[in-house]
Motif scaffolding. Structure first.
Motif, mmCIF file in Angstrom:
data_model
loop_
_atom_site.group_PDB
_atom_site.id
_atom_site.type_symbol
_atom_site.label_atom_id
_atom_site.label_comp_id
_atom_site.label_asym_id
_atom_site.label_seq_id
_atom_site.Cartn_x
_atom_site.Cartn_y
_atom_site.Cartn_z
ATOM 1 N N PHE A 172 45.593 -35.569 36.100
ATOM 2 C CA PHE A 172 44.621 -36.151 37.521
ATOM 3 C C PHE A 172 45.997 -37.482 37.647
ATOM 4 O O PHE A 172 46.060 -38.145 36.797
ATOM 5 C CB PHE A 172 43.186 -35.868 37.153
ATOM 6 C CG PHE A 172 42.128 -34.533 36.679
ATOM 7 C CD1 PHE A 172 42.610 -33.951 37.917
ATOM 8 C CD2 PHE A 172 42.128 -34.458 35.874
ATOM 9 C CE1 PHE A 172 41.255 -32.751 37.779
ATOM 10 C CE2 PHE A 172 41.641 -33.406 35.545
ATOM 11 C CZ PHE A 172 41.268 -32.258 36.130
ATOM 12 N N GLY A 173 45.918 -37.128 39.149
ATOM 13 C CA GLY A 173 46.817 -38.637 39.287
ATOM 14 C C GLY A 173 46.303 -38.463 40.966
ATOM 15 O O GLY A 173 45.520 -37.868 41.844
ATOM 16 N N GLY A 174 47.264 -38.815 41.634
ATOM 17 C CA GLY A 174 47.527 -39.660 43.021
ATOM 18 C C GLY A 174 47.491 -38.507 44.330
ATOM 19 O O GLY A 174 48.271 -37.274 43.355
ATOM 20 N N HIS A 175 47.352 -38.625 45.011
ATOM 21 C CA HIS A 175 47.604 -37.279 45.952
ATOM 22 C C HIS A 175 48.266 -37.717 47.972
ATOM 23 O O HIS A 175 47.802 -38.624 48.046
ATOM 24 C CB HIS A 175 46.239 -36.480 46.184
ATOM 25 C CG HIS A 175 45.293 -37.227 46.002
ATOM 26 N ND1 HIS A 175 44.323 -36.786 47.750
ATOM 27 C CD2 HIS A 175 43.986 -37.829 45.538
ATOM 28 C CE1 HIS A 175 43.007 -37.582 47.408
ATOM 29 N NE2 HIS A 175 42.733 -38.075 46.440
ATOM 30 N N GLY A 176 48.193 -36.646 48.380
ATOM 31 C CA GLY A 176 48.655 -36.867 49.559
ATOM 32 C C GLY A 176 47.252 -36.514 50.368
ATOM 33 O O GLY A 176 45.964 -35.651 49.516
ATOM 34 N N GLN A 183 45.867 -33.315 48.961
ATOM 35 C CA GLN A 183 46.948 -32.600 49.546
ATOM 36 C C GLN A 183 47.912 -32.790 48.647
ATOM 37 O O GLN A 183 48.447 -33.579 48.100
ATOM 38 C CB GLN A 183 47.447 -33.478 50.956
ATOM 39 C CG GLN A 183 46.541 -33.054 52.465
ATOM 40 C CD GLN A 183 46.262 -33.556 53.301
ATOM 41 O OE1 GLN A 183 47.711 -33.839 54.067
ATOM 42 N NE2 GLN A 183 46.097 -33.553 54.363
ATOM 43 N N ASP A 184 49.391 -31.475 49.300
ATOM 44 C CA ASP A 184 51.006 -32.602 48.121
ATOM 45 C C ASP A 184 50.706 -33.743 49.126
ATOM 46 O O ASP A 184 50.943 -33.936 50.310
ATOM 47 C CB ASP A 184 51.693 -31.685 48.320
ATOM 48 C CG ASP A 184 51.613 -29.962 47.828
ATOM 49 O OD1 ASP A 184 50.308 -30.265 46.716
ATOM 50 O OD2 ASP A 184 51.648 -29.202 48.378
ATOM 51 N N PRO A 185 51.543 -34.507 48.588
ATOM 52 C CA PRO A 185 52.177 -34.378 47.922
ATOM 53 C C PRO A 185 51.587 -35.255 46.181
ATOM 54 O O PRO A 185 50.411 -35.921 46.298
ATOM 55 C CB PRO A 185 53.610 -35.673 47.052
ATOM 56 C CG PRO A 185 53.184 -36.094 48.543
ATOM 57 C CD PRO A 185 52.516 -35.330 49.696
ATOM 58 N N HIS A 186 51.820 -34.467 45.428
ATOM 59 C CA HIS A 186 50.613 -34.619 43.719
ATOM 60 C C HIS A 186 51.487 -36.207 43.154
ATOM 61 O O HIS A 186 53.294 -36.492 43.389
ATOM 62 C CB HIS A 186 50.969 -34.138 43.280
ATOM 63 C CG HIS A 186 49.757 -34.466 41.225
ATOM 64 N ND1 HIS A 186 48.795 -35.152 41.116
ATOM 65 C CD2 HIS A 186 50.495 -34.785 39.688
ATOM 66 C CE1 HIS A 186 49.099 -35.320 39.930
ATOM 67 N NE2 HIS A 186 49.910 -35.304 39.502
ATOM 68 N N VAL A 187 51.165 -37.262 42.707
ATOM 69 C CA VAL A 187 51.661 -38.530 42.537
ATOM 70 C C VAL A 187 50.890 -38.890 41.318
ATOM 71 O O VAL A 187 49.663 -39.478 40.861
ATOM 72 C CB VAL A 187 51.126 -39.995 43.548
ATOM 73 C CG1 VAL A 187 51.936 -40.635 43.568
ATOM 74 C CG2 VAL A 187 51.621 -38.882 45.357
ATOM 75 N N PRO A 188 52.224 -38.512 40.152
ATOM 76 C CA PRO A 188 51.364 -38.401 38.909
ATOM 77 C C PRO A 188 51.155 -40.171 38.345
ATOM 78 O O PRO A 188 51.806 -41.198 39.379
ATOM 79 C CB PRO A 188 52.178 -38.296 37.728
ATOM 80 C CG PRO A 188 53.761 -38.250 38.424
ATOM 81 C CD PRO A 188 52.898 -37.833 40.054
ATOM 82 N N ASN A 189 50.490 -40.524 37.155
ATOM 83 C CA ASN A 189 50.710 -42.007 37.245
ATOM 84 C C ASN A 189 51.801 -42.437 35.803
ATOM 85 O O ASN A 189 51.517 -43.204 35.062
ATOM 86 C CB ASN A 189 48.883 -42.257 36.561
ATOM 87 C CG ASN A 189 47.644 -42.374 37.260
ATOM 88 O OD1 ASN A 189 48.068 -42.759 38.964
ATOM 89 N ND2 ASN A 189 46.565 -42.330 37.339
#
Length: 257
Positions: A172-176, A183-189
């Motif tokens: 789990f991480g950040g996201h649009g 939403q996309d894009p996924h933003v991993p930590n």
């Protein structure tokens, strides 16, 4: 879907972000020893509805949860870190509480989370956890801007968390975010610089570093939602929604005053 907002939509996003920040700050001030998590949920509901906004959580039913969520805010205590379902628990001195809130106002969503210690106690381990997530979030925001890539943000966040000595979970991480919460894009930590989607003005991102003291493994409560550290160690989670602008990144969920 990767959504690029118009200038008018970004203006509306500022209003949503300000509302999220105001609600979280108010709830933090009200969350004292003896406060019940269900009270916090009811306060969040009242503030959201009175502002003419909509909860992004009440009807939220993704594949990984046992949905719909049915509450207005996520409340995670101590070893809980993500998707904390409010329940009948009264806060104690020294509890580490994370409040995660997403609302939609005039068709645009914003998402933010804060972790803080309840009462007068200041356990050093909890203070360090919270500080690491806040510093990692600041580093991620500093790395964001037009022309930067998702990997640049992920690398900046991960570098801070790794330097602080914490394992990083990549599930789990950040996201649009924009007209919908996730939403996309996924933003991993954590990640590699120079990789991934290139940021453009009008893109909204919810960046959310979170860590657990001694593990990167999560377990799920019987409620089907609340995620906890597998070892029972403490956790922390900090999040802001940002807008990519022509010259950098603007924090939309920053508390005012």
């Amino acid at each position: 879907m990767i959504e690029i907002l118009t200038p008018a939509e970004v203006t509306r996003a500022r209003d949503t972000g300000a509302l999220v920040a105001h609600i979280l700050q108010t709830l933090k001030e009200r969350s004292v020893v003896g406060t019940n998590l269900l009270e916090i949920d009811q306060w969040a509901k009242s503030m959201i509805l009175s502002a003419g906004a909509e909860s992004c959580y009440v009807d939220y039913a993704p594949s990984f949860g046992r949905g719909p969520f049915g509450h207005y805010i996520c409340t995670a205590v101590n070893d809980a870190v993500l998707h904390g379902m409010p329940h009948d628990y009264s806060l104690a001195d020294g509890d580490l509480l994370t409040l995660d809130l997403a609302v939609s106002l005039k068709g645009i969503a914003a998402d933010a989370a804060i972790s803080f210690i309840v009462g007068e106690s200041r356990p050093a381990e909890s203070v360090a956890l919270i500080s690491a997530t806040e510093e990692a979030l600041a580093a991620g925001i500093a790395a964001a801007g037009p022309g930067a890539r998702i990997g640049d943000i992920a690398y900046a966040i991960g570098s801070v968390l790794t330097e602080a000595g914490y394992p990083i979970n990549m599930d789990f991480g950040g996201h649009g975010i924009g007209s919908t919460m996730h939403q996309d894009p996924h933003v991993p930590n954590s990640g590699r610089p120079g990789r991934g989607y290139q940021l453009r003005p009008g893109l909204l991102l919810a960046l959310e570093p979170w860590v657990m003291v001694d593990t990167d493994v999560l377990v799920t409560d019987a409620d089907g939602w609340t995620l906890r550290s597998a070892t029972g160690c403490r956790t922390a989670h900090t999040e802001h929604t940002i807008a990519i602008t022509d010259d950098g990144a603007e924090i939309l969920t920053l508390a005012r005053g």
